[in-house]
Motif scaffolding. Structure first.
Motif, mmCIF file in Angstrom:
data_model
loop_
_atom_site.group_PDB
_atom_site.id
_atom_site.type_symbol
_atom_site.label_atom_id
_atom_site.label_comp_id
_atom_site.label_asym_id
_atom_site.label_seq_id
_atom_site.Cartn_x
_atom_site.Cartn_y
_atom_site.Cartn_z
ATOM 1 N N LEU A 1 37.442 51.056 43.097
ATOM 2 C CA LEU A 1 36.319 51.908 43.187
ATOM 3 C C LEU A 1 36.667 52.510 44.745
ATOM 4 C CD1 LEU A 1 33.281 49.799 42.455
ATOM 5 C CD2 LEU A 1 34.060 52.016 41.564
ATOM 6 N N ALA B 1 30.598 39.617 41.830
ATOM 7 C CA ALA B 1 30.101 38.430 41.957
ATOM 8 C C ALA B 1 31.054 37.553 42.321
ATOM 9 C CB ALA B 1 29.150 38.148 40.664
ATOM 10 N N GLY B 2 32.233 37.433 43.094
ATOM 11 C CA GLY B 2 32.800 36.551 43.675
ATOM 12 C C GLY B 2 32.112 35.933 44.854
ATOM 13 N N PRO B 3 32.808 35.054 45.589
ATOM 14 C CA PRO B 3 32.282 34.585 46.860
ATOM 15 C C PRO B 3 31.846 35.581 47.808
ATOM 16 C CG PRO B 3 34.579 33.964 46.588
ATOM 17 C CD PRO B 3 34.280 34.723 45.559
ATOM 18 N N LYS C 1 36.145 35.665 35.305
ATOM 19 C CA LYS C 1 37.301 36.489 35.648
ATOM 20 C C LYS C 1 37.932 35.726 36.994
ATOM 21 C CE LYS C 1 36.554 40.139 32.762
ATOM 22 N NZ LYS C 1 36.812 41.477 32.381
ATOM 23 N N GLN D 1 41.173 30.891 41.627
ATOM 24 C CA GLN D 1 41.477 30.489 42.913
ATOM 25 C C GLN D 1 42.067 29.117 42.683
ATOM 26 O OE1 GLN D 1 38.174 30.938 45.754
ATOM 27 N NE2 GLN D 1 38.902 28.952 46.942
ATOM 28 N N GLU E 1 43.772 30.670 53.242
ATOM 29 C CA GLU E 1 42.435 30.885 53.168
ATOM 30 C C GLU E 1 42.116 32.256 52.759
ATOM 31 O OE1 GLU E 1 40.880 30.336 57.118
ATOM 32 O OE2 GLU E 1 42.210 28.788 57.444
ATOM 33 N N TYR F 1 36.600 25.748 51.832
ATOM 34 C CA TYR F 1 36.313 25.305 53.338
ATOM 35 C C TYR F 1 34.833 25.206 53.276
ATOM 36 C CZ TYR F 1 41.080 26.585 53.028
ATOM 37 O OH TYR F 1 42.753 26.815 52.537
ATOM 38 N N ILE G 1 46.784 38.373 44.871
ATOM 39 C CA ILE G 1 46.228 37.969 46.384
ATOM 40 C C ILE G 1 46.761 39.121 47.227
ATOM 41 C CG2 ILE G 1 46.022 36.112 47.973
ATOM 42 C CD1 ILE G 1 47.067 34.289 46.183
ATOM 43 N N GLY H 1 32.274 40.729 34.702
ATOM 44 C CA GLY H 1 32.539 39.484 33.818
ATOM 45 C C GLY H 1 31.453 39.147 33.138
ATOM 46 N N ALA I 1 32.234 44.394 46.862
ATOM 47 C CA ALA I 1 32.884 43.197 46.706
ATOM 48 C C ALA I 1 33.610 42.921 45.354
ATOM 49 C CB ALA I 1 31.739 42.040 46.927
ATOM 50 N N GLU J 1 28.326 42.722 38.058
ATOM 51 C CA GLU J 1 29.536 42.124 37.726
ATOM 52 C C GLU J 1 30.097 42.504 36.377
ATOM 53 O OE1 GLU J 1 31.739 39.847 39.118
ATOM 54 O OE2 GLU J 1 32.674 39.793 37.297
HETATM 55 C C1 FAD Z 1 46.024 31.643 42.670
HETATM 56 C C2 FAD Z 1 45.155 31.726 43.755
HETATM 57 C C3 FAD Z 1 44.844 30.359 44.671
HETATM 58 C C4 FAD Z 1 43.985 30.841 45.739
HETATM 59 N N1 FAD Z 1 43.566 29.688 46.339
HETATM 60 C C5 FAD Z 1 42.522 29.865 47.597
HETATM 61 C C6 FAD Z 1 42.217 28.540 48.059
HETATM 62 O O1 FAD Z 1 42.882 27.511 47.895
HETATM 63 N N2 FAD Z 1 41.097 28.651 48.956
HETATM 64 C C7 FAD Z 1 40.761 29.911 49.382
HETATM 65 O O2 FAD Z 1 39.752 29.965 50.297
HETATM 66 N N3 FAD Z 1 41.459 31.162 48.931
HETATM 67 C C8 FAD Z 1 42.115 31.097 47.786
HETATM 68 N N4 FAD Z 1 42.557 32.206 47.224
HETATM 69 C C9 FAD Z 1 41.834 33.403 47.568
HETATM 70 C C10 FAD Z 1 40.375 33.747 46.839
HETATM 71 O O3 FAD Z 1 40.378 33.373 45.582
HETATM 72 C C11 FAD Z 1 40.076 35.107 47.339
HETATM 73 O O4 FAD Z 1 40.108 35.267 48.601
HETATM 74 C C12 FAD Z 1 38.437 35.086 46.839
HETATM 75 O O5 FAD Z 1 38.130 34.908 45.533
HETATM 76 C C13 FAD Z 1 38.089 36.531 47.230
HETATM 77 O O6 FAD Z 1 36.600 36.712 46.739
HETATM 78 P P1 FAD Z 1 35.904 38.276 46.391
HETATM 79 O O7 FAD Z 1 34.715 37.847 46.212
HETATM 80 O O8 FAD Z 1 36.537 39.153 47.621
HETATM 81 O O9 FAD Z 1 36.809 38.611 45.191
HETATM 82 P P2 FAD Z 1 36.907 38.044 43.836
HETATM 83 O O10 FAD Z 1 36.551 36.354 43.848
HETATM 84 O O11 FAD Z 1 38.010 38.491 43.044
HETATM 85 O O12 FAD Z 1 35.569 38.630 43.222
HETATM 86 C C14 FAD Z 1 35.459 39.967 42.745
HETATM 87 C C15 FAD Z 1 34.635 40.109 41.335
HETATM 88 O O13 FAD Z 1 34.051 41.530 41.484
HETATM 89 C C16 FAD Z 1 34.241 41.755 40.022
HETATM 90 N N5 FAD Z 1 34.469 43.352 39.899
HETATM 91 C C17 FAD Z 1 35.959 43.939 40.025
HETATM 92 N N6 FAD Z 1 35.687 45.251 39.920
HETATM 93 C C18 FAD Z 1 34.327 45.377 39.204
HETATM 94 C C19 FAD Z 1 33.707 46.433 38.993
HETATM 95 N N7 FAD Z 1 34.358 47.578 38.937
HETATM 96 N N8 FAD Z 1 32.420 46.694 38.507
HETATM 97 C C20 FAD Z 1 31.898 45.251 38.539
HETATM 98 N N9 FAD Z 1 32.395 44.179 38.841
HETATM 99 C C21 FAD Z 1 33.807 44.244 39.427
HETATM 100 C C22 FAD Z 1 35.253 40.930 39.281
HETATM 101 O O14 FAD Z 1 35.078 40.765 37.968
HETATM 102 C C23 FAD Z 1 35.034 39.676 40.291
HETATM 103 O O15 FAD Z 1 34.039 38.671 39.747
HETATM 104 C C24 FAD Z 1 43.350 31.950 46.054
HETATM 105 C C25 FAD Z 1 43.716 33.052 45.210
HETATM 106 C C26 FAD Z 1 44.493 33.058 43.991
HETATM 107 C C27 FAD Z 1 44.649 33.971 43.209
#
Ligand code: FAD
Ligand code: FAD
Lengths: 281, 432
Positions: free
Chosen positions: B167, B12-14, B42, B45, B314, B50, B282, B36, B160, B34
């Motif tokens: 996985l 449940a990230g973006p 958890k 960012q 990004e 954007y 990252i 967390g 996601a 999720e």
């Molecule tokens: C320090 C830092 C700064 C950043 N700055 C920026 C920025 O300024 N602008 C920007 O656009 N991007 C930025 N990013 C990148 C951005 O944070 C990520 O690209 C974005 O969060 C990706 O989203 P996601 O949903 O793919 O993954 P995540 O946000 O990581 O979400 C994944 C989710 O899946 C859950 N999960 C994982 N495994 C399992 C499982 N087995 N079962 C159930 N749940 C699970 C996790 O708990 C988590 O909630 C930054 C990253 C970091 C680390």
């Protein structure tokens, strides 16, 4: 057997901050949890249900977001959940809270007679430990506080035996039910919810009661109006000026350790050394 | 009872929230899992949001999303040990609504996003980890969770689950992540009163400033630092490639401590109270390091699929956009009565290829390699630039022509003419 467990949603105290300028508690963005003692109470109730059968209803008074705490309780295995929420409850102290909870329990009782009410020992945000006793008084129930374990239950004779922690030991007490029990942290770790219960919790329609549904007519006994206690000031304690220090010592022998410690102490506080030598002489 | 859904979204990230929202809005039955405590609990960012990607999903997001400040000024700093040389771009055009970029705090933002997902009708279950994918031959037919009775079925599973998708690895969709393809970033949030932030950064109301930093703060490792203004706090962080941390035998925490003590940075955060310290990976391997993105009954979105543009920092917008395209693919196939087979899911890849996501990632595909093999970009150049500026700006009776010669000399001494030209060429090629 019908057990009502009162739970309160509290801010995770580990993550609370005091605003450096205004000195008020910054609740915004602080995650909430179920008051830890209330989880012990819930687990005790669930164990009784596992052993003797029956029904567990969780009850909270709080803002709409407190629904999350109830849903969590459902996931652990509670059967029903009631959220008492109304603007008139805002600003309740322990007196007004006990009044509202007692009224709600009377309503729950109409649905199915309540045999036991469990609360936590106290909350981690208000810390008063008054709500449980307050509810017991209003429901005219037997009251047992600081209970660490439910030993047994005799449904036929309507009796319960519990362990109660007291100064210097453990008391084993027996009383009649219905009764209200405030629960301490014990050795009953909360169970890990099954997948089926997680689904049930996610889909469960929490009962949301306003003051009327909770059977409250006299609103002068609720909220700010019904609360004689006033929290006039909250402040963070001033940090100690003296910093802790790790004293290094080469050897691990008790004798060497104490010599190092005393040397350090005497250099820092010569007065103590003088005093001790004076007394020794 | 056997639970079966049209789609299960893991994470449940973006990216997961975008996919789940879209699918639920289209009337498909969606389960989102999720690990967390809540969505966002958890997640880490910077964080710059954007607007464009989110606007496509939630056009009215500005009304109630927990946004901090909109960015009106971007600073790029190249630092050596005690100076920085940089550019500031500030424009009143960034002050015209609708704003394009905001700072935000992920834990709050994700929670808000998740509420939208739940309102749209998706079933969201937190504190539950997906431990395995259920397979029928090569086809994904559901997931296994860490809870008793944890088998749940679906026609499609969207992975996601973020960077280092365990996985995908377990199911063999994607090889072990290489240290050279991931950055390790740490960041802190420092609480500062609103008035102080406004004074220090020369902003008012909800205007904000971004500072992007390169140079000696990363001790020659491939990485960047950043500082963002929130409403009542400042976010500061630094990230470098995991392989570099290993080589240099240093920790991200030590790096951040040194960075915070830099004379140009220290005054900006002085007096703040640290509220939060987090570390996160990252995925920065870029286009060349991307795994397979779809197969029979499954798709990968967001960080799990290496969808990060490291050059422009990004990630969340790529996460949202890939989540949206994955969902749209399933919605279309369902409407057409087609199954979620590998052949049919190819449409997801086409949608990505047409979008900015793949175009940008392809454009910068050689960037990671260029920086990996040329550490001078992070070490020598910052010092050379800073020294050049200092030489030119110090009024000491030496004529300007001599000074220029001195600077040219210094550049050639540290990096041969050949090296200088070569570096420029490499950069040009990688950016082009
Ligand atoms: C320090 C830092 C700064 C950043 N700055 C920026 C920025 O300024 N602008 C920007 O656009 N991007 C930025 N990013 C990148 C951005 O944070 C990520 O690209 C974005 O969060 C990706 O989203 P996601 O949903 O793919 O993954 P995540 O946000 O990581 O979400 C994944 C989710 O899946 C859950 N999960 C994982 N495994 C399992 C499982 N087995 N079962 C159930 N749940 C699970 C996790 O708990 C988590 O909630 C930054 C990253 C970091 C680390
Ligand atoms: C910093 C602070 C100081 C306070 N000081 C005082 C004070 O001095 N005097 C005063 O009267 N009030 C005080 N209050 C208000 C008081 O905490 C709450 O108004 C009252 O609702 C609950 O009291 P408690 O949290 O101390 O509960 P406790 O009496 O410590 O709680 C015991 C048990 O009662 C149950 N319970 C308590 N509240 C609820 C609820 N809302 N719903 C369901 N079950 C519940 C739980 O099982 C809990 O474990 C204070 C609040 C704060 C935040």
């Amino acid at each position: 057997m019908h057990i009502v467990v009162c739970i309160k949603q509290v801010p995770d105290s580990a993550q609370i901050r005091v605003h450096p300028v205004t000195n008020t508690i910054m609740r915004q963005g602080v995650p909430t949890i179920v008051n830890p003692y209330d989880l012990f109470a819930l687990e005790e109730a669930l164990r009784i249900k596992d052993q003797y059968g029956g029904r567990v209803t969780v009850l909270t008074m709080g803002p709409p977001m407190a629904e999350a705490a109830l849903r969590k309780a459902i996931s652990y295995g509670a059967d029903d959940a009631v959220l008492v929420t109304d603007r008139v409850f805002a600003g309740s102290d322990t007196l007004a809270t006990s009044f509202a909870l007692a009224s709600a329990i009377k309503q729950i009782n109409k649905d199915m007679p309540v045999d036991l009410v469990f609360t936590g020992k106290q909350t981690i945000d208000g810390d008063t430990a008054q709500v449980g006793p307050g509810v017991a008084k209003r429901l005219d129930m037997q009251l047992l506080t600081y209970v660490s374990k439910i030993r047994s239950l005799d449904i036929e004779n309507k009796e319960i035996v519990v362990e109660r922690r007291s100064e210097g030991g453990v008391q084993v007490l027996k009383t009649k039910i219905p009764s209200l029990i405030t629960v301490l942290e014990g050795n009953n770790e909360m169970r890990f919810a099954t997948m089926a219960n997680m689904f049930r919790a996610a889909r469960y329609p929490v009962k949301i009661w306003n003051k009327d549904a909770a059977g409250i007519e006299d609103i002068t006994k609720t909220g700010l109006k019904g609360s004689p206690t006033v929290v006039s000031k909250v402040f963070a304690p001033t940090p100690r000026a003296v910093k802790a220090e790790i004293i290094q010592c080469e050897s691990n022998e008790p004798k060497d350790l104490s010599v190092t410690l005393l040397t350090k102490m005497f250099t820092k506080f010569p007065k103590i050394e003088k005093e001790i030598s004076k007394r020794a002489a | 009872m056997v639970e079966k859904f049209d789609v299960i979204v893991v994470g449940a990230g973006p990216s997961g929230n975008s996919a789940a929202l879209r699918l639920a809005q289209a009337g498909l039955s969606v389960l989102q899992l999720e690990r967390g405590e809540t969505s966002g609990s958890k997640n880490v960012q910077g964080a710059i949001l954007y607007a464009d990607a989110l606007e496509k999903l939630i056009p009215d997001f500005r009304e109630d999303a927990p946004l901090e400040r909109h960015i009106i000024e971007q600073r790029m700093w190249v630092l050596d040990d005690d100076s920085y040389i940089g550019s500031h771009y500030r424009s009143d055009a960034f002050n015209k609504q609708p704003y394009n970029r905001y700072t935000m705090i992920r834990s709050q933002f994700d929670k808000w996003f998740s509420e939208r997902v739940q309102k749209a009708g998706a079933l969201v279950i937190c504190e539950t980890t997906v431990t395995n994918l259920l397979l029928d031959n090569q086809r994904v037919i559901g997931v296994q969770t860490d809870r008793q009775g944890g088998e749940i079925y679906a026609d499609a599973v969207i992975l996601a689950d973020g960077v280092n998708s365990l996985l995908a690895k377990k199911a063999g969709f994607h090889p072990e992540l290489q240290p050279k393809d991931v950055a390790l970033a740490v960041k802190e949030i420092h609480f500062l009163p609103q008035e102080l932030i406004e004074q220090r950064f020369n902003v008012k109301d909800d205007e904000g400033v971004v500072i992007e930093m390169v140079g000696k703060i990363t001790k020659g490792m491939m990485g960047t630092g950043f500082l963002y203004t929130n409403r009542e706090s400042v976010t500061i962080g630094v990230g470098c490639m995991l392989s570099d941390f290993k080589k240099q035998n240093t920790t991200p925490y030590a790096l951040l401590e040194q960075m915070k003590a830099h004379p140009a940075i220290q005054p900006l955060i002085q007096g703040g109270e640290m509220k939060e310290y987090t570390a996160h990976l990252i995925p920065e391997g870029g286009y060349n390091a991307m795994p397979d993105l779809y197969g029979d009954g499954w798709m990968i979105v967001g960080d799990a699929g290496m969808f990060v543009n490291a050059v422009h920092r990004e990630g969340s917008n790529l996460a949202m956009t890939t989540g949206m395209h994955a969902a749209d693919t399933l919605i279309e196939l369902r409407k057409e009565g087609k199954e979620f087979s590998k052949t049919n899911l190819k449409r997801y890849q086409s949608k990505l290829d047409e979008s900015f996501v793949m175009k940008d990632l392809k454009k910068y595909k050689d960037m990671p390699d260029v920086f990996h093999t040329n550490p001078q970009f992070f070490n020598d150049y910052p010092e050379m630039l800073s020294k050049a500026a200092r030489t030119m700006l110090t009024v000491d009776g030496v004529d300007k022509k001599t000074k220029e010669k001195e600077i040219r000399h210094d550049f050639r001494r540290r990096r041969s003419l050949f090296g200088l030209v070569g570096d420029a060429f490499k950069l040009w090629r990688a950016f082009e």
